[in-house]
Each structure stands twice: as structure tokens, then as C-alpha cells.
Design a protein around this motif. Structure first.
Motif, mmCIF file in Angstrom:
data_model
loop_
_atom_site.group_PDB
_atom_site.id
_atom_site.type_symbol
_atom_site.label_atom_id
_atom_site.label_comp_id
_atom_site.label_asym_id
_atom_site.label_seq_id
_atom_site.Cartn_x
_atom_site.Cartn_y
_atom_site.Cartn_z
ATOM 1 N N UNK A 1 29.648 37.521 40.812
ATOM 2 C CA UNK A 1 30.995 37.307 40.293
ATOM 3 C C UNK A 1 31.639 38.679 40.175
ATOM 4 N N UNK A 2 32.776 38.844 40.826
ATOM 5 C CA UNK A 2 33.396 40.168 40.876
ATOM 6 C C UNK A 2 34.797 40.126 40.290
ATOM 7 N N UNK A 3 35.127 41.137 39.499
ATOM 8 C CA UNK A 3 36.499 41.301 39.012
ATOM 9 C C UNK A 3 36.738 42.774 38.746
ATOM 10 N N UNK A 4 38.012 43.135 38.629
ATOM 11 C CA UNK A 4 38.384 44.485 38.223
ATOM 12 C C UNK A 4 38.721 44.447 36.740
ATOM 13 N N UNK A 5 37.909 45.145 35.945
ATOM 14 C CA UNK A 5 38.057 45.145 34.490
ATOM 15 C C UNK A 5 39.069 46.209 34.092
ATOM 16 N N UNK A 6 40.015 45.827 33.226
ATOM 17 C CA UNK A 6 41.085 46.734 32.816
ATOM 18 C C UNK A 6 40.590 47.640 31.689
ATOM 19 N N UNK B 1 45.105 37.035 31.980
ATOM 20 C CA UNK B 1 44.054 38.056 31.934
ATOM 21 C C UNK B 1 44.618 39.391 32.387
ATOM 22 N N UNK B 2 44.286 40.485 31.665
ATOM 23 C CA UNK B 2 44.670 41.808 32.166
ATOM 24 C C UNK B 2 43.808 42.230 33.354
ATOM 25 N N UNK B 3 42.743 41.487 33.628
ATOM 26 C CA UNK B 3 41.869 41.783 34.768
ATOM 27 C C UNK B 3 42.439 41.127 36.029
ATOM 28 N N UNK B 4 42.012 41.592 37.175
ATOM 29 C CA UNK B 4 42.458 41.022 38.444
ATOM 30 C C UNK B 4 41.250 40.860 39.368
ATOM 31 N N UNK B 5 41.420 39.971 40.359
ATOM 32 C CA UNK B 5 40.342 39.743 41.322
ATOM 33 C C UNK B 5 40.389 40.739 42.473
ATOM 34 N N UNK B 6 41.580 41.279 42.762
ATOM 35 C CA UNK B 6 41.725 42.213 43.895
ATOM 36 C C UNK B 6 42.994 43.024 43.687
ATOM 37 N N UNK B 7 43.127 44.099 44.446
ATOM 38 C CA UNK B 7 44.317 44.955 44.449
ATOM 39 C C UNK B 7 44.761 45.344 43.038
#
Length: 362
Positions: free
Chosen positions: A259-264, A234-240
């Protein structure tokens, strides 16, 4: 709710459904609506295959219209009333985002809707955020008789357990075709990776296609010491998040949790982002093999997306921006072999639509 139907592989089908429901008369019956969606999906898939020089789609897509409508209801974009489907206010808002070309907001809305509704799809995304990537083997028919080949294919997933497991697997794959051997190995790997959910190989592949269309997943071809794999991450990440172009998405769940993620979401029109893309392209050109000065564009796409951790579609957008520069830093070409669903060419629409699967630096 879990996705159990696996023939909606592209989020564009939902967009077709929204437009058809909005475009038909308010007196249109459900059968008329679903038939129209099925016809439009078939046309979309056929046109896309023709444009990208891919094989003709299989099947008639006759049942896809009803499934698209059911999903629109799940997302609360539509409701079923008196034998027909009608868009809700939320559905009309999503359609307006689509018609106005507000694709950034549209993507976030669709990602949020999918992660809110589908438990098994959310579990898959969470797994990628937790473990990074999944290695599914690509079985080469000429290598099946090689000693240790099955063990090699299982090692990225099972490490020290691969030898013992390969011995057990070999007893069950004798005489099977390379495709059936590949499916058998992938089934074992998916059982290992997703030990907490039940998922078949066809359903997993279909969900991966949908996640790619949502920009939540990339699937690339990778090689480890002569062994071929479909590596997905996934190009997304959970943190940092590693770049400033990541957007935090907090998805409220029916259970009350989040549900949390950082969307690219890189803005490829931005000059600084384009400069980062050029730098990554130069790195790819320095490490990948060339043919007559040109580089295989799908290979470059895989390399750059993994290096920058951006979605495949963002790479294509960025390349089109670079080609629009005057003078451009890139030039492109086309080789009529090696095009497939997993190795799609770059589509460039200007006065006419053109395809390219070769690229080089000017």
C-alpha cells in the motif's frame, strides 16, 4: 483485520499503553496493567478537555485499557505471556522514539502499523486518495421544513440522483429529530461512498478521529450556498505530491502486496515552509470575514490546511513557530464562545499554557 471497536479515537492512547507497560513491575498482572492504562487514558482525556475548554468526557474508560493492549499486540508492539502483557523489541523501540521526542519517525511508524493491520481503516484512506473528499451534511433544525433542503444536502454526493433519493428519504424521516435526520442522511451517504465495506456512522466518526490523530485526515466545516457540511479529506496523496514536503510511504501487507501513499510531513521549523504558511495566511485573511480586525482561528486553520493540503496539527505547529519570531508577524486572542471538539483553539505552551481562537496579522 478490521477495527470493530470504536472507542480508541486517539493514537495517544497507544502511547499511554506503551509507557504504562514499560513503567509497571515485570510481575504486574494483566488486570493491573489494563486498569492502570484505563486510569491514565481517563486522566489524559480529562486534562485535555480542561486545557482546551471542552466539555468533560463521557464514560469511565474502564474497558479502554484492555483494548489498547490488544491493539499493541496487533501492531506487534506487545505480546501476551502468562497472564500479562510485555513489550516486544519493536514496542520498546517505538517507546524510545516517543521518549526521545523523535516524533517524525514515530508518526511514520504508527501510520505504517495502522495501515498494515487494519483492512477497513486502509480502505477508508484509499477511498480518500481516490475520490478526494466526503461531504457529510450538518442538519440545521430551522431549515428542515424548507422545500428541497434534504435534496440540497444530498447533492454533493448524489448529483442528479439527489431529487429521487430525497423523495424516498423524506418518507422515513418524518417526525425525527434533526440529529436522527442527520445520522440517517450520513448513513445513506456512507453506504454510497463505501459500497464495498460495511461501516456504521459511529464507527466512521471514531475512525476519522483516529485518522486525524495520525495526520491522515482533516475534517473541516464547509458551506455550499447556505448548506453546512463536515467536509473530510486527506492531506496525503496517491501520486504527484504538490509540495516537496511529502514523504513516500510503502506499507508491506500480509497479503504480499504494497500500500503506497505520499505522507504529508511539512517541517514547520523550516523558514521556507514558514514563508509558505504566511502566504497562505494572507490569502485566508483576504477572503475570510473579520471581527474587529481579528479572524476566527479555526476558520483560518480550515482554509489554510485545505489550501496548502497540510494536517491540522502541522498548522498549529507552524503558527507557534510564527508567534515565536521576534518580532512576530501575527498576534492572537481568545473569545470564550464557539470552542468545540471540531473547532479546537490553538494551544500554546511556554512558561504557562495558553489558548487562542482569534488571530490577525501584525
Amino acid at each position: 483485520m478490521k477495527i470493530t471497536s470504536y472507542n480508541i479515537t486517539d493514537v495517544s492512547y497507544h502511547y499511554i499503553g506503551l509507557r504504562v507497560l514499560a513503567g509497571l513491575s515485570s510481575t504486574a498482572r494483566r488486570e493491573e496493567q489494563t486498569s492502570a492504562i484505563s486510569r491514565n487514558v481517563l486522566k489524559y482525556v480529562s486534562d485535555k478537555a480542561l486545557r482546551l475548554m471542552l466539555p468533560e468526557p463521557k464514560g469511565t474508560f474502564e474497558t479502554i485499557g484492555e483494548k489498547v493492549c490488544q491493539e499493541l499486540v496487533h501492531f506487534q508492539f506487545a505480546r501476551s505471556i502468562k497472564g500479562s502483557y510485555q513489550l516486544t523489541d519493536t514496542g520498546k523501540h517505538v517507546l524510545s522514539l516517543l521518549n526521545e521526542g523523535n516524533y517524525v519517525e514515530l508518526r511514520r511508524t504508527m501510520v505504517t502499523a495502522h495501515l498494515q493491520v487494519y483492512d477497513n481503516l486502509r480502505s477508508i484512506v484509499q477511498k480518500y486518495l481516490d475520490i478526494g473528499c466526503i461531504w457529510l451534511p450538518i442538519v440545521e433544525a430551522g431549515h428542515l421544513s424548507m422545500d428541497g433542503y434534504i435534496q440540497w444536502l444530498l447533492e454533493p454526493t448524489f448529483n442528479g440522483e439527489a431529487s429521487t433519493l430525497a423523495s424516498a428519504v423524506l418518507k422515513n424521516i418524518q417526525g425525527k429529530s434533526p440529529k436522527k435526520v442527520e445520522d440517517a442522511l450520513r448513513e445513506i451517504i456512507l453506504r454510497k461512498v463505501f459500497s464495498d465495506i460495511s461501516i456504521s456512522v459511529p464507527l466512521f466518526h471514531a475512525l476519522c478521529d483516529r485518522l486525524v490523530s495520525l495526520r491522515l485526515l482533516n475534517v473541516m466545516r464547509a458551506n455550499i450556498q447556505g448548506r453546512e457540511f463536515a467536509k473530510s479529506y486527506s492531506p496525503c496523496v496517491a501520486a504527484s505530491p504538490p509540495h516537496e514536503w511529502y514523504i513516500p510511504l510503502n506499507v508491506s501487507l500480509a497479503s504480499g502486496g504494497t500500500f503506497m501513499l505520499y505522507f504529508c510531513e511539512p517541517n514547520m521549523a523550516d523558514k521556507a515552509t514558514q514563508a509558505e504558511l504566511v502566504s497562505a495566511l494572507d490569502k485566508a485573511f483576504s477572503e475570510l470575514p473579520s471581527k474587529a480586525g481579528y479572524y476566527d482561528l479555526p476558520e483560518v486553520r480550515d482554509f489554510v490546511c485545505a489550501h496548502l493540503r497540510i494536517p491540522d496539527a502541522a498548522f498549529d505547529e507552524g503558527i507557534n513557530y510564527l508567534l515565536d519570531q521576534k518580532p512576530s508577524v501575527l498576534t492572537v486572542g481568545l473569545h470564550y464562545e464557539g470552542i468545540s471538539g471540531r473547532r479546537k483553539p490553538l494551544s500554546r505552551s511556554r512558561e504557562t499554557s495558553q489558548l487562542y481562537n482569534l488571530v490577525r496579522r501584525v
